[in-house]
Design a protein around this motif. Structure first.
Motif, PDB file in Angstrom:
ATOM      1  N   VAL A  72       0.833  -1.201   0.000  1.00 23.08           N
ATOM      2  CA  VAL A  72       0.000   0.000   0.000  1.00 23.08           C
ATOM      3  C   VAL A  72       0.871   1.256   0.000  1.00 23.08           C
ATOM      4  O   VAL A  72       0.574   2.235  -0.696  1.00 23.08           O
ATOM      5  CB  VAL A  72      -0.974  -0.010   1.192  1.00 23.08           C
ATOM      6  CG1 VAL A  72      -1.739   1.313   1.302  1.00 23.08           C
ATOM      7  CG2 VAL A  72      -1.943  -1.172   1.055  1.00 23.08           C
ATOM      8  N   ILE A  98      -5.433   0.170   4.257  1.00 27.42           N
ATOM      9  CA  ILE A  98      -5.965  -1.194   4.309  1.00 27.42           C
ATOM     10  C   ILE A  98      -7.275  -1.209   5.097  1.00 27.42           C
ATOM     11  O   ILE A  98      -7.342  -0.702   6.210  1.00 27.42           O
ATOM     12  CB  ILE A  98      -4.949  -2.148   4.973  1.00 27.42           C
ATOM     13  CG1 ILE A  98      -3.668  -2.218   4.143  1.00 27.42           C
ATOM     14  CG2 ILE A  98      -5.561  -3.536   5.174  1.00 27.42           C
ATOM     15  CD1 ILE A  98      -2.526  -2.938   4.837  1.00 27.42           C
ATOM     16  N   LEU A 103      -8.904  -1.917  -0.012  1.00 30.98           N
ATOM     17  CA  LEU A 103      -8.390  -0.619   0.413  1.00 30.98           C
ATOM     18  C   LEU A 103      -9.500   0.413   0.411  1.00 30.98           C
ATOM     19  O   LEU A 103     -10.427   0.340  -0.398  1.00 30.98           O
ATOM     20  CB  LEU A 103      -7.279  -0.144  -0.538  1.00 30.98           C
ATOM     21  CG  LEU A 103      -6.094  -1.069  -0.740  1.00 30.98           C
ATOM     22  CD1 LEU A 103      -5.128  -0.458  -1.753  1.00 30.98           C
ATOM     23  CD2 LEU A 103      -5.382  -1.349   0.561  1.00 30.98           C
TER      24      LEU A 103
END
Length: 129
Positions: free
Chosen positions: A47, A61, A83
């Motif tokens: 991420v 997340i 996400l």
């Protein structure tokens, strides 16, 4: 021989995955707990890399829906991650700000003896609740 190599690799990286090394076949993905320390670290890394290349849209997340490891010339973490979009700046945690969500497939390749980690695959699409 490979099992011994796997145990040495995991031992040298300090990973708790060594306990499962005897059951892994080379190249065969193996399911692991999505909440393990190693999986969480790999997901956060993925991420971070996603956010780094797209600073105008930042994501955090929401849920790790699937996690596998694969022994290759290192360790592949094969992740399915949901996400949520935020308005935060890179690297600073904050609240989710919109209903925009992504479903992403990531592969993070870690080579512990080289202290190397790389996002080798990322594929994201809009996720409807």
């Amino acid at each position: 021989m490979f099992a011994l190599f796997s145990i040495l690799v995991f031992a040298s990286s300090g990973r708790v995955l060594a306990a499962t090394a005897g059951r892994l076949m080379p190249g065969q993905p193996h399911a692991v707990p999505a909440n393990s320390t190693e999986v969480l670290a790999a997901a956060r890394f993925a991420v971070f890399e996603l956010n780094r290349v797209s600073p105008e849209e930042q994501f955090e997340i929401v849920n790790i829906t699937s996690a596998k490891i694969q022994l290759v010339a290192g360790i592949n973490y094969i992740l399915e991650v949901q996400l949520g979009r935020t308005t935060c700046t890179l690297g600073k945690p904050c609240d989710l700000t919109s209903s925009k969500k992504l479903q992403c497939n990531f592969v993070v390749t870690e080579i512990p003896w080289k202290d190397s980690r790389e996002l080798t695959k990322k594929k994201c699409s809009l996720h409807d609740d």
